[in-house]
Design a protein around this motif. Structure first.
Motif, PDB file in Angstrom:
ATOM      1  N   VAL A 121      44.027  42.619  42.503  1.00  0.00           N
ATOM      2  CA  VAL A 121      43.391  41.419  41.955  1.00  0.00           C
ATOM      3  C   VAL A 121      41.884  41.626  41.833  1.00  0.00           C
ATOM      4  CG1 VAL A 121      42.872  38.985  42.408  1.00  0.00           C
ATOM      5  CG2 VAL A 121      45.183  39.860  42.799  1.00  0.00           C
ATOM      6  N   GLY A 122      41.283  42.228  42.868  1.00  0.00           N
ATOM      7  CA  GLY A 122      39.853  42.497  42.824  1.00  0.00           C
ATOM      8  C   GLY A 122      39.478  43.450  41.710  1.00  0.00           C
ATOM      9  N   GLY A 123      40.331  44.452  41.495  1.00  0.00           N
ATOM     10  CA  GLY A 123      40.073  45.406  40.410  1.00  0.00           C
ATOM     11  C   GLY A 123      40.105  44.743  39.052  1.00  0.00           C
ATOM     12  N   PHE A 124      41.094  43.883  38.828  1.00  0.00           N
ATOM     13  CA  PHE A 124      41.165  43.152  37.559  1.00  0.00           C
ATOM     14  C   PHE A 124      39.953  42.226  37.396  1.00  0.00           C
ATOM     15  CE2 PHE A 124      45.869  43.981  37.564  1.00  0.00           C
ATOM     16  CZ  PHE A 124      45.889  44.664  36.357  1.00  0.00           C
ATOM     17  N   GLY A 125      39.520  41.631  38.510  1.00  0.00           N
ATOM     18  CA  GLY A 125      38.350  40.758  38.459  1.00  0.00           C
ATOM     19  C   GLY A 125      37.111  41.520  38.049  1.00  0.00           C
ATOM     20  N   ILE A 126      36.916  42.705  38.601  1.00  0.00           N
ATOM     21  CA  ILE A 126      35.753  43.523  38.241  1.00  0.00           C
ATOM     22  C   ILE A 126      35.838  43.962  36.784  1.00  0.00           C
ATOM     23  CG2 ILE A 126      34.634  45.750  38.665  1.00  0.00           C
ATOM     24  CD1 ILE A 126      35.264  45.400  41.611  1.00  0.00           C
ATOM     25  N   ALA A 127      37.044  44.371  36.351  1.00  0.00           N
ATOM     26  CA  ALA A 127      37.214  44.798  34.957  1.00  0.00           C
ATOM     27  C   ALA A 127      36.882  43.651  34.004  1.00  0.00           C
ATOM     28  CB  ALA A 127      38.646  45.280  34.734  1.00  0.00           C
TER      29      ALA A 127
END
Length: 417
Positions: free
Chosen positions: A307-313
């Protein structure tokens, strides 16, 4: 030098972008922070539990093979106790035979254990202790740390002298505010003289035996107190310390099996009527359980990381859109594609690593909470893992937006509103 200068300039642009959009940065950090916190917390607690439990089995020795009547039974399958019931216990003659014949051992000892012992001195007494009868070579196989006094002499052991090496808890219970060296106490009505006190080991995490509650006496003195026969009574164990160059104790185990079969005159087709137990089998079994728990930790924390990775992307795509005009101006002034790429990629990595650092800090705060006999600590391995995973997530999340920014046509980018 020019490349290094461009890289440093990319860092500066990325850092300024993060400072300008503080609220967006904080939202982006949250997912990674929670993910790293979840994973590293699980690993930290698992590592601490595993270490504490394995330390609780240190009294069994390391790099040691025990010749016993009963196998540990950790290999899986049915435990055929009825086949082991009539086996003889190892005895003193077999110990002497093994010691004389073995070539691949750094030390050989025989010992026997009796639990739940009461020791008395005048009006003082102590219970729930365990008594060990040991040969002189016991200190060559097991780690015996002495705080005061000394270890047994060979003559004391061979002549079955009533001398004892006691644990620190026994010393404090029987001899409060008194130096116990040279003093006497009773074991089953027989007086023993204290020659040494062992160093404090601390409480066992799983509540197992601790050397602090132990009392060591010569093996032959133990035999006089308790019948230690081959088939009845208290069983003895022959312990052999392996050499450092014998990896896995392969040579020692093969040699020891041959020696014991020879001593007991077993025919080639006969099964072994003894067990060669290795204490590390217990710790390996424990390690397998914690490996499964570690996988569960990856699964639980992995969702937060994802989820954090998608948020950063998502934030990086928005950032590229907002700064399209600036990108066009930079490229029209001669900025290279890799400069634009690094600028946005470093921004994504910064976001992720900062989030990981916050997560690690929260884990560190968790380790400061008292947990009884469990000593938890944030290890360098877990710190490196947390930062490494953060950097990897940042790279994966930022590479596509950064590549899109690097490929923008400068004329089109400048005209974009």
């Amino acid at each position: 030098m020019k490349v290094l200068k461009l890289i440093l300039e990319s860092f500066r642009f990325a850092w300024n972008a993060l400072k300008v959009n503080k609220f967006r940065t904080i939202l982006s950090l949250a997912g990674v922070t929670i993910g790293i916190f979840s994973i590293i917390t699980v690993f930290t607690i698992v590592d601490s539990l595993e270490k504490s439990i394995k330390d609780s089995f240190d009294f069994l020795g390391t790099n040691v093979i025990n010749v016993e009547k009963w196998p540990y039974g950790l290999g899986g399958g049915e435990y055929k106790w009825w086949e082991f019931l009539n086996r003889p216990h190892p005895d003193y003659k077999e110990y002497e035979f093994v010691k004389d014949k073995v070539e691949n051992a750094a030390g050989v000892s025989i010992y026997a254990v009796r639990g739940n012992q009461t020791y008395k001195r005048k009006n003082n007494s102590t219970y729930y202790n365990f008594l060990l009868g040991v040969s002189y070579d016991y200190s060559e196989v097991f780690d015996v740390k002495i705080e005061s006094g000394r270890y047994f002499s060979r003559q004391e052991v061979e002549s079955a002298r009533p001398v004892a090496l006691i644990g620190i808890n026994v010393a404090e219970d029987l001899f409060p505010n008194v130096n116990p060296i040279g003093k006497q106490f009773d074991i089953r009505g027989k007086k023993f003289t204290v020659v040494g006190v062992s160093e404090r080991e601390g409480e066992s995490f799983i509540g197992g035996p601790s050397k602090d509650d132990a009392c060591l006496i010569p093996y032959k003195s133990f035999q006089k107190m308790y019948y230690s026969g081959r088939r009845r009574g208290i069983g003895s164990k022959i312990a052999l310390k392996g050499r450092d160059d014998d990896i896995g104790l392969v040579e020692l185990e093969a040699e020891l099996r041959g020696i014991m079969r020879s001593k007991r005159m077993l025919k080639p087709k006969d099964k072994d009527n003894f067990a060669l137990n290795r204490p590390e089998a217990i710790t390996n079994a424990i390690g397998g359980v914690f490996d499964v728990i570690g996988v569960a930790g990856w699964v639980l924390g992995g969702f937060s990381i994802l989820v954090g990775g998608f948020g950063i992307a998502n934030i990086m795509f928005v950032s590229v859109r907002e700064r399209t005009n600036i990108i066009g101006i930079q490229k029209s002034l001669g900025a290279k594609n890799f400069f634009i790429l690094f600028q946005f990629l470093f921004e994504a990595i910064f976001l992720s690593v900062i989030g990981g650092m916050v997560g690690l800090f929260l884990v560190y705060l968790i380790t400061l909470i008292p947990m009884g006999s469990l000593e938890s600590s944030l290890t360098l391995k877990n710190i490196t893992l947390g930062l490494g995973v953060s950097a990897l997530i940042g790279t994966a999340s930022g590479i596509i937006p950064a590549a899109m920014a690097a490929r923008l046509d400068p004329v089109v980018a400048i005209r974009t509103n």
